[in-house]
Design a protein around this motif. Sequence first.
Motif, PDB file in Angstrom:
ATOM      1  N   VAL A 189      27.427  51.897  49.295  1.00 33.13           N
ATOM      2  CA  VAL A 189      28.866  51.598  49.325  1.00 33.13           C
ATOM      3  C   VAL A 189      29.160  50.513  50.353  1.00 33.13           C
ATOM      4  CG1 VAL A 189      31.118  52.559  49.981  1.00 33.13           C
ATOM      5  CG2 VAL A 189      29.616  53.830  48.458  1.00 33.13           C
ATOM      6  N   ASN A 190      28.439  50.525  51.444  1.00 31.63           N
ATOM      7  CA  ASN A 190      28.713  49.599  52.544  1.00 31.63           C
ATOM      8  C   ASN A 190      27.934  48.304  52.486  1.00 31.63           C
ATOM      9  OD1 ASN A 190      30.665  51.070  54.183  1.00 31.63           O
ATOM     10  ND2 ASN A 190      29.052  52.600  54.223  1.00 31.63           N
ATOM     11  N   ALA A 191      26.861  48.233  51.698  1.00 33.20           N
ATOM     12  CA  ALA A 191      26.022  47.030  51.713  1.00 33.20           C
ATOM     13  C   ALA A 191      25.297  46.837  50.389  1.00 33.20           C
ATOM     14  CB  ALA A 191      25.020  47.112  52.860  1.00 33.20           C
ATOM     15  N   ASP A 192      26.005  46.961  49.264  1.00 35.84           N
ATOM     16  CA  ASP A 192      25.322  46.890  47.973  1.00 35.84           C
ATOM     17  C   ASP A 192      24.646  45.552  47.730  1.00 35.84           C
ATOM     18  OD1 ASP A 192      27.753  45.584  47.633  1.00 35.84           O
ATOM     19  OD2 ASP A 192      28.111  46.417  45.637  1.00 35.84           O
ATOM     20  N   GLU A 193      25.269  44.446  48.127  1.00 35.62           N
ATOM     21  CA  GLU A 193      24.640  43.144  47.906  1.00 35.62           C
ATOM     22  C   GLU A 193      23.350  43.008  48.699  1.00 35.62           C
ATOM     23  OE1 GLU A 193      27.099  39.659  48.093  1.00 35.62           O
ATOM     24  OE2 GLU A 193      28.783  40.755  47.230  1.00 35.62           O
ATOM     25  N   ALA A 194      23.350  43.466  49.927  1.00 34.66           N
ATOM     26  CA  ALA A 194      22.144  43.382  50.749  1.00 34.66           C
ATOM     27  C   ALA A 194      21.014  44.210  50.151  1.00 34.66           C
ATOM     28  CB  ALA A 194      22.440  43.852  52.166  1.00 34.66           C
ATOM     29  N   LEU A 195      21.328  45.391  49.644  1.00 34.77           N
ATOM     30  CA  LEU A 195      20.300  46.244  49.062  1.00 34.77           C
ATOM     31  C   LEU A 195      19.773  45.656  47.756  1.00 34.77           C
ATOM     32  CD1 LEU A 195      21.903  49.711  49.827  1.00 34.77           C
ATOM     33  CD2 LEU A 195      19.975  48.649  50.992  1.00 34.77           C
ATOM     34  N   ILE A 196      20.658  45.072  46.956  1.00 37.23           N
ATOM     35  CA  ILE A 196      20.220  44.407  45.730  1.00 37.23           C
ATOM     36  C   ILE A 196      19.332  43.221  46.071  1.00 37.23           C
ATOM     37  CG2 ILE A 196      21.010  43.015  43.766  1.00 37.23           C
ATOM     38  CD1 ILE A 196      23.457  44.939  43.656  1.00 37.23           C
ATOM     39  N   ASN A 197      19.724  42.443  47.069  1.00 41.89           N
ATOM     40  CA  ASN A 197      18.923  41.291  47.489  1.00 41.89           C
ATOM     41  C   ASN A 197      17.565  41.710  48.038  1.00 41.89           C
ATOM     42  OD1 ASN A 197      20.922  39.510  46.698  1.00 41.89           O
ATOM     43  ND2 ASN A 197      21.812  39.354  48.737  1.00 41.89           N
ATOM     44  N   ASP A 198      17.464  42.931  48.543  1.00 34.91           N
ATOM     45  CA  ASP A 198      16.179  43.465  49.009  1.00 34.91           C
ATOM     46  C   ASP A 198      15.295  43.896  47.848  1.00 34.91           C
ATOM     47  OD1 ASP A 198      16.280  43.195  51.730  1.00 34.91           O
ATOM     48  OD2 ASP A 198      16.787  45.288  52.145  1.00 34.91           O
ATOM     49  N   GLY A 199      15.853  43.852  46.640  1.00 34.02           N
ATOM     50  CA  GLY A 199      15.085  44.240  45.462  1.00 34.02           C
ATOM     51  C   GLY A 199      15.077  45.729  45.190  1.00 34.02           C
ATOM     52  N   ARG A 200      15.989  46.453  45.799  1.00 36.06           N
ATOM     53  CA  ARG A 200      16.043  47.894  45.562  1.00 36.06           C
ATOM     54  C   ARG A 200      16.656  48.172  44.194  1.00 36.06           C
ATOM     55  NH1 ARG A 200      17.296  50.920  51.202  1.00 36.06           N
ATOM     56  NH2 ARG A 200      16.090  49.511  52.509  1.00 36.06           N
ATOM     57  N   PRO A 201      16.164  49.180  43.508  1.00 29.28           N
ATOM     58  CA  PRO A 201      16.747  49.517  42.195  1.00 29.28           C
ATOM     59  C   PRO A 201      18.168  50.051  42.372  1.00 29.28           C
ATOM     60  CG  PRO A 201      15.122  51.149  42.851  1.00 29.28           C
ATOM     61  CD  PRO A 201      15.058  50.045  43.879  1.00 29.28           C
ATOM     62  N   LEU A 202      18.973  49.855  41.339  1.00 35.30           N
ATOM     63  CA  LEU A 202      20.340  50.364  41.388  1.00 35.30           C
ATOM     64  C   LEU A 202      20.320  51.886  41.500  1.00 35.30           C
ATOM     65  CD1 LEU A 202      22.011  48.119  38.685  1.00 35.30           C
ATOM     66  CD2 LEU A 202      22.214  47.927  41.169  1.00 35.30           C
ATOM     67  N   PRO A 203      21.299  52.442  42.194  1.00 31.97           N
ATOM     68  CA  PRO A 203      21.324  53.893  42.365  1.00 31.97           C
ATOM     69  C   PRO A 203      21.512  54.627  41.041  1.00 31.97           C
ATOM     70  CG  PRO A 203      23.234  52.857  43.408  1.00 31.97           C
ATOM     71  CD  PRO A 203      22.403  51.778  42.843  1.00 31.97           C
ATOM     72  N   SER A 204      20.932  55.806  40.985  1.00 27.92           N
ATOM     73  CA  SER A 204      21.081  56.651  39.797  1.00 27.92           C
ATOM     74  C   SER A 204      21.164  58.102  40.253  1.00 27.92           C
ATOM     75  CB  SER A 204      19.907  56.443  38.845  1.00 27.92           C
ATOM     76  OG  SER A 204      18.699  56.805  39.474  1.00 27.92           O
ATOM     77  N   GLY A 205      21.386  58.990  39.315  1.00 26.45           N
ATOM     78  CA  GLY A 205      21.417  60.417  39.612  1.00 26.45           C
ATOM     79  C   GLY A 205      22.508  60.783  40.598  1.00 26.45           C
ATOM     80  N   ARG A 206      22.159  61.648  41.532  1.00 25.56           N
ATOM     81  CA  ARG A 206      23.151  62.151  42.493  1.00 25.56           C
ATOM     82  C   ARG A 206      23.660  61.061  43.415  1.00 25.56           C
ATOM     83  NH1 ARG A 206      19.985  67.728  43.488  1.00 25.56           N
ATOM     84  NH2 ARG A 206      18.483  66.244  44.278  1.00 25.56           N
ATOM     85  N   VAL A 207      22.819  60.076  43.734  1.00 24.85           N
ATOM     86  CA  VAL A 207      23.277  58.972  44.580  1.00 24.85           C
ATOM     87  C   VAL A 207      24.393  58.215  43.873  1.00 24.85           C
ATOM     88  CG1 VAL A 207      22.606  56.812  45.707  1.00 24.85           C
ATOM     89  CG2 VAL A 207      21.066  58.782  45.791  1.00 24.85           C
ATOM     90  N   ALA A 208      24.236  57.947  42.601  1.00 24.39           N
ATOM     91  CA  ALA A 208      25.278  57.256  41.840  1.00 24.39           C
ATOM     92  C   ALA A 208      26.544  58.118  41.745  1.00 24.39           C
ATOM     93  CB  ALA A 208      24.765  56.912  40.446  1.00 24.39           C
ATOM     94  N   GLU A 209      26.383  59.418  41.579  1.00 22.46           N
ATOM     95  CA  GLU A 209      27.548  60.314  41.541  1.00 22.46           C
ATOM     96  C   GLU A 209      28.320  60.264  42.856  1.00 22.46           C
ATOM     97  OE1 GLU A 209      27.286  64.367  39.871  1.00 22.46           O
ATOM     98  OE2 GLU A 209      25.215  63.813  39.388  1.00 22.46           O
ATOM     99  N   LEU A 210      27.582  60.268  43.958  1.00 19.52           N
ATOM    100  CA  LEU A 210      28.223  60.196  45.268  1.00 19.52           C
ATOM    101  C   LEU A 210      28.979  58.883  45.436  1.00 19.52           C
ATOM    102  CD1 LEU A 210      25.372  61.703  47.435  1.00 19.52           C
ATOM    103  CD2 LEU A 210      27.641  62.708  47.099  1.00 19.52           C
ATOM    104  N   ILE A 211      28.386  57.802  44.999  1.00 18.59           N
ATOM    105  CA  ILE A 211      29.048  56.501  45.088  1.00 18.59           C
ATOM    106  C   ILE A 211      30.366  56.533  44.313  1.00 18.59           C
ATOM    107  CG2 ILE A 211      28.905  54.063  44.396  1.00 18.59           C
ATOM    108  CD1 ILE A 211      25.855  54.292  45.058  1.00 18.59           C
ATOM    109  N   ASP A 212      30.356  57.119  43.142  1.00 18.29           N
ATOM    110  CA  ASP A 212      31.589  57.247  42.361  1.00 18.29           C
ATOM    111  C   ASP A 212      32.650  58.036  43.131  1.00 18.29           C
ATOM    112  OD1 ASP A 212      30.494  55.798  40.265  1.00 18.29           O
ATOM    113  OD2 ASP A 212      29.976  57.588  39.090  1.00 18.29           O
TER     114      ASP A 212
END
Length: 72
Positions: free
Chosen positions: A38-61
């Motif tokens: 939530v606080n640094a999605d662009e930085a994490l994407i630029n690091d090559g991390r996969p998009l969140p899924s499962g419970r992490v994605a639910e929490l983001i919502d």
Amino acid sequence: MTAEDIVAIFGPVDAALVAEIGQIGATREELAQAWAWVNADEALINDGRPLPSGRVAELIDVFESMELDPEK
């Protein structure tokens, strides 16, 4: 995860948020990952991390629907 775990990551939060996070059944690590996204999605994407899924994605919502302010 306990209410204390949630407060350790967010600081003081209302009971509605604690209850909603508790219903998801996430771990403390998943909560921290979601908060980082939530606080640094662009930085994490630029690091090559996969998009969140499962419970992490639910929490983001949940965070986005409650419009949490990371500066508070």
